[in-house]
Write a protein that holds these residues in place. Structure first.
Motif, PDB file in Angstrom:
ATOM      1  N   GLY A  38       0.808  -1.202   0.000  1.00  0.00           N
ATOM      2  CA  GLY A  38       0.000   0.000   0.000  1.00  0.00           C
ATOM      3  C   GLY A  38       0.846   1.258   0.000  1.00  0.00           C
ATOM      4  O   GLY A  38       2.073   1.233  -0.123  1.00  0.00           O
ATOM      5  N   ARG A  39       0.177   2.400   0.165  1.00  0.00           N
ATOM      6  CA  ARG A  39       0.863   3.688   0.169  1.00  0.00           C
ATOM      7  C   ARG A  39       1.722   3.826   1.416  1.00  0.00           C
ATOM      8  O   ARG A  39       1.270   3.582   2.526  1.00  0.00           O
ATOM      9  CB  ARG A  39      -0.187   4.812   0.110  1.00  0.00           C
ATOM     10  N   ARG A  40       2.958   4.232   1.215  1.00  0.00           N
ATOM     11  CA  ARG A  40       3.877   4.376   2.334  1.00  0.00           C
ATOM     12  C   ARG A  40       3.515   5.605   3.144  1.00  0.00           C
ATOM     13  O   ARG A  40       3.132   6.642   2.615  1.00  0.00           O
ATOM     14  CB  ARG A  40       5.319   4.515   1.818  1.00  0.00           C
ATOM     15  N   ASP A  88      -0.645  10.351  10.297  1.00  0.00           N
ATOM     16  CA  ASP A  88      -0.148  11.050   9.105  1.00  0.00           C
ATOM     17  C   ASP A  88      -1.098  10.900   7.924  1.00  0.00           C
ATOM     18  O   ASP A  88      -0.754  11.203   6.788  1.00  0.00           O
ATOM     19  CB  ASP A  88       1.248  10.556   8.720  1.00  0.00           C
ATOM     20  N   GLY A  89      -2.303  10.423   8.187  1.00  0.00           N
ATOM     21  CA  GLY A  89      -3.273  10.204   7.131  1.00  0.00           C
ATOM     22  C   GLY A  89      -3.242   8.815   6.554  1.00  0.00           C
ATOM     23  O   GLY A  89      -4.168   8.405   5.853  1.00  0.00           O
ATOM     24  N   VAL A  90      -2.171   8.057   6.854  1.00  0.00           N
ATOM     25  CA  VAL A  90      -2.059   6.675   6.399  1.00  0.00           C
ATOM     26  C   VAL A  90      -2.098   5.725   7.593  1.00  0.00           C
ATOM     27  O   VAL A  90      -2.817   4.733   7.591  1.00  0.00           O
ATOM     28  CB  VAL A  90      -0.762   6.463   5.592  1.00  0.00           C
ATOM     29  N   LEU A 149     -10.513   9.993  11.374  1.00  0.00           N
ATOM     30  CA  LEU A 149     -10.140   8.940  12.310  1.00  0.00           C
ATOM     31  C   LEU A 149     -10.193   7.567  11.654  1.00  0.00           C
ATOM     32  O   LEU A 149     -10.145   6.555  12.333  1.00  0.00           O
ATOM     33  CB  LEU A 149     -11.082   8.977  13.523  1.00  0.00           C
ATOM     34  N   GLU A 150     -10.296   7.563  10.344  1.00  0.00           N
ATOM     35  CA  GLU A 150     -10.412   6.300   9.622  1.00  0.00           C
ATOM     36  C   GLU A 150      -9.062   5.653   9.365  1.00  0.00           C
ATOM     37  O   GLU A 150      -8.986   4.512   8.936  1.00  0.00           O
ATOM     38  CB  GLU A 150     -11.134   6.521   8.289  1.00  0.00           C
ATOM     39  N   THR A 151      -7.965   6.389   9.576  1.00  0.00           N
ATOM     40  CA  THR A 151      -6.650   5.818   9.299  1.00  0.00           C
ATOM     41  C   THR A 151      -6.371   4.674  10.253  1.00  0.00           C
ATOM     42  O   THR A 151      -6.582   4.788  11.459  1.00  0.00           O
ATOM     43  CB  THR A 151      -5.561   6.887   9.451  1.00  0.00           C
ATOM     44  N   PRO A 152      -5.875   3.540   9.734  1.00  0.00           N
ATOM     45  CA  PRO A 152      -5.633   2.387  10.609  1.00  0.00           C
ATOM     46  C   PRO A 152      -4.355   2.564  11.416  1.00  0.00           C
ATOM     47  O   PRO A 152      -3.529   3.421  11.114  1.00  0.00           O
ATOM     48  CB  PRO A 152      -5.499   1.230   9.614  1.00  0.00           C
TER      49      PRO A 152
END
Length: 762
Positions: A41-43, A101-103, A164-167
């Motif tokens: 996935g996205r780093r 950090d959004g990820v 708050l959806e970032t895992p």
């Protein structure tokens, strides 16, 4: 430095980490985990920083790029003696900061050198933060396990919304209890005090259960008092809870106690009343489930000689014996206490358990009640002040949390004025607002009839409890039927002034409070919404400059809504509105005109910030207003839609505020402070303003009606009267009491609380 970055504690912020270590310490705290940074996935920036510090030969690194992260949680805990190599002695309390950090999200340890950012409310949830330097704090007992430590940061502005959806940083998800990153503690503390329960260890699921008493031997309290010293095993006790104290946290860095809590229950049967002490892990398990009025069956308890200096609350029934020679101890082990809540329907009349007997009084009766009288009150909240904090001891991080509230019951023109300290009920303390039906028990009367004006208010005790919802079925409901019930319409029509209280235990005296360095030290040590009062030196000059409040009319208010406002008691103000010029009346002493250009230092602290202005209450915006006057939360709470602007809410002060300049004795240093007299046209009193001293004594303006005319003077005329009163102090030496309030983000307010004349005993 090599190896994989690990984490010594597991919690929700690491719920997805791989390879959880099944080991658990004796305290029940999860052991370390080995974390592997995945490349799928996205780093994320967090991943890059973890890889950079893992591959670095240094103990700390500066990230190759600095990307803003959002702060989602700031959580506090007590750290046992476990000094790091670079710091001889760790601080008493530490902080874990959860970032995103959004990820991915990650929980990090805040280096103790940055604790001041939390104290000053600069590092808080909901802001953007840039991490400039990080290090890895390893668990030396396990290979390759460590935590990410934040060593240097730059805190930015508040973000409007945070996803708050970032895992958390791995895909698998497990519900693991939330625990601190360091030390052996099993829990976090509340962010701003130690009395409030906080976190997932505090259970609320204890329910009554029917018990078969056929094989249960029960002993009375009076019989136990006579025989306990010669017993090894104690029969069961069947008692009713009469009082429940707030929590006491007694943790210390050198004590390896996992959950160092204590609370007192006052229980009684037909033969007597005794204190029951609940210790340690039993508090998180039972505290929130036990309430006054419940019937308990206690088994496998211990008994000890009572502590001689503890004052028991008054018995609910004078006919029941007060047993003060022994205490009942409830422990998780040695022996493990068994507690059973007996359903009320199973309680038999022949048990003769005492009924609760509340001491409700009306506001009209309060004037005749003696000092230290214990009472209960019920009414409608018409004023809710800002949450404030005061230190329990100097040079310690233990604080009392409190706020001022006004309660109207329809029996008097005056409200109950209550100094409401935290009662270990944060779900209520942080969610009260005007127009709420409010009950508070076990309040103590504080009065001084020799002071001008007379001092009269109520303050909470160790056993005070508060209620705002779910009144049906509460133990006090039957006791209030005979009382004069509050009228919502009567209470709502009143706007009552908030009078400043001179509380000696909150006063701080400096050797040289007028010095610039001393003043800077005084306010920079304050935590958010913590107030420190200093005794200020005599002066030879006053310059009040009124600034009228002309803020925009509030929209969306129902026609029948009362003019009720929210604010702390100690400070309020108003700014000049758009399109209108401020009143420019002013007065300067001749001495000030001569000295103001030759000062060594001139401190400017007369500015009043929007959050310190008392606002007219709007029911539809109660959630937003309530949040504005609470302490900063430990976890980020997403706003519901776009939040309104605090400046759009109409101020409750008609006079605005005054700027007062105080000149030191040596005429070398001066300070500008704010003076905030309370005046509302809807709440008039008739008393002449004959001097600024009397105005300060009242902390409010009582305008005098014109003879033969019921109309009162306009705010402009009252402001002029105050300025004239100030001019009478020309070249007079005074002692001024200043309140210094740190609002966080380097915002400091200083208020003139009271003026004393050295020749005036008042």
């Amino acid at each position: 430095m090599s190896g994989e970055l690990g984490q010594p504690q597991a919690g929700p912020s690491h719920a997805g980490l791989e390879f959880p270590n099944p080991e658990r310490s004796r305290s029940g705290v999860p052991g370390g985990v080995i974390r592997r940074v995945g490349a799928q996935g996205r780093r994320s920036w967090i991943q890059k920083v973890l890889e950079q510090i893992t591959d670095s030969p240094l103990q700390w690194v500066t990230p190759s790029e600095v990307v803003p992260v959002a702060v989602l949680a700031v959580q506090r805990y007590l750290l046992e003696d476990e000094p790091r190599d670079t710091i001889p002695k760790p601080p008493l309390y530490c902080y874990d900061v959860t970032i995103s950090d959004g990820v991915y999200q990650e929980k990090c340890y805040l280096d103790p050198s940055l604790n001041f950012l939390v104290y000053k409310n600069i590092l808080k949830v909901g802001i953007e933060m840039k991490i400039c330097r990080v290090s890895c704090l390893y668990n030396e007992k396990r290979l390759g396990q460590g935590i990410l430590c934040i060593d240097n940061v730059h805190c930015g502005d508040t973000l409007e919304a945070i996803s708050l959806e970032t895992p958390f940083r791995n895909s698998a998800h497990k519900e693991i209890p939330e625990r601190p990153l360091r030390g052996g503690k099993s829990h976090y503390l509340a962010l701003w005090n130690n009395e409030d329960p906080y976190g997932d260890i505090w259970l609320t699921n204890k329910q009554p259960e029917e018990h078969n008493f056929n094989n249960t031997k029960i002993i009375s309290l009076s019989h136990l008092e006579m025989t306990w010293a010669n017993r090894r095993n104690f029969p069961a006790l069947l008692v009713r809870i009469l009082h429940k104290s707030k929590l006491r946290y007694y943790g210390k860095p050198d004590k390896k106690m996992i959950e160092p809590y204590q609370t007192f229950l006052e229980v009684a049967d037909s033969s007597g009343t005794v204190s029951v002490i609940m210790w340690n892990a039993l508090c998180p398990e039972w505290y929130k489930s036990l309430r006054v009025g419940l019937v308990l069956l206690l088994q496998d308890y211990s008994v000890k000689k009572s502590y001689p200096f503890r004052m028991q609350p008054l018995p609910v029934d004078p006919q029941i014996k007060l047993i003060s020679t022994m205490e009942i101890c409830l422990n998780l082990r040695d022996p493990p206490t068994n507690i059973i809540i007996i359903p009320e329907k199973q309680v038999k009349p022949e048990w003769r358990l005492p009924k609760l007997n509340h001491r409700f009084i009306t506001r009209s009766e309060l004037d005749d009640v003696p000092e230290n009288y214990i009472c209960d009150v019920i009414g409608i909240l018409i004023f809710v002040g800002r949450v404030q904090r005061s230190k329990k001891k100097e040079n310690r991080e233990d604080f009392w949390s409190y706020r001022w509230i006004h309660i109207a019951d329809g029996t008097s023109e005056q409200p109950f004025i209550v100094e409401l300290f935290s009662t270990s009920q944060p779900e209520i303390f942080e969610n009260i607002y005007p127009m709420t039906y409010f009950v508070c028990t076990q309040l103590k009367v504080v009065r001084n009839d020799h002071q001008v004006p007379k001092l009269l208010y109520l303050t909470t005790t160790n056993e005070s409890r508060v209620f705002i919802t779910g009144h049906r079925g509460q133990p006090y409901t039957n006791d209030t039927k005979g009382a004069n019930q509050p009228s919502t319409s009567q209470a709502a029509r009143r706007e009552n002034q908030s009078q400043e209280r001179d509380n000696n235990n909150k006063r701080h005296q400096d050797d040289d409070p007028m010095s610039s360095q001393g003043f800077q030290t005084a306010y920079t040590s304050l935590s958010p919404t913590k107030k420190k009062r200093i005794v200020q030196g005599p002066n030879a000059k006053q310059v009040p400059v009124p600034q009228p409040e002309t803020s925009a009319q509030t929209k969306g208010c129902k026609p029948d809504m009362p003019n009720i406002f929210l604010n702390r008691e100690s400070a309020s103000a108003s700014a000049a509105g758009k399109g209108r010029r401020p009143i420019s009346d002013r007065w300067e002493s001749q001495l000030w005109k001569e000295k103001k250009f030759a000062l060594i230092d001139h401190l400017h602290y007369s500015h009043v910030y929007p959050e310190s202005i008392p606002r007219k209450f709007i029911f539809e915006q109660r959630k937003f207003l309530t949040e504005q006057f609470n302490s900063q939360p430990a976890k980020y709470i997403p706003p519901e839609g776009r939040p309104p602007n605090l400046d759009d809410f109409k101020s409750a002060r008609s006079l605005g505020h005054f700027e007062v300049t105080i000149l030191g004795l040596n005429h070398e240093i001066a300070i500008d402070v704010a003076f905030l007299p309370m005046y509302s046209p809807e709440d008039l009193r008739t008393s002449q303003i004959d001097s600024l001293l009397s105005c300060m004594n009242y902390s409010c303006v009582y305008p005098q009606a014109t003879p033969g005319n019921d109309s009162m003077a306009s705010p402009r005329a009252l402001a002029s009267d105050i300025i004239k009163a100030a001019s009478k102090l020309d070249k007079a030496h005074i002692v001024g009491i200043l309140d210094i309030c740190n609002l966080g983000n380097d915002k400091v307010e200083v208020y003139l609380h009271r003026i004393y004349s050295p020749t005036n005993d008042s």
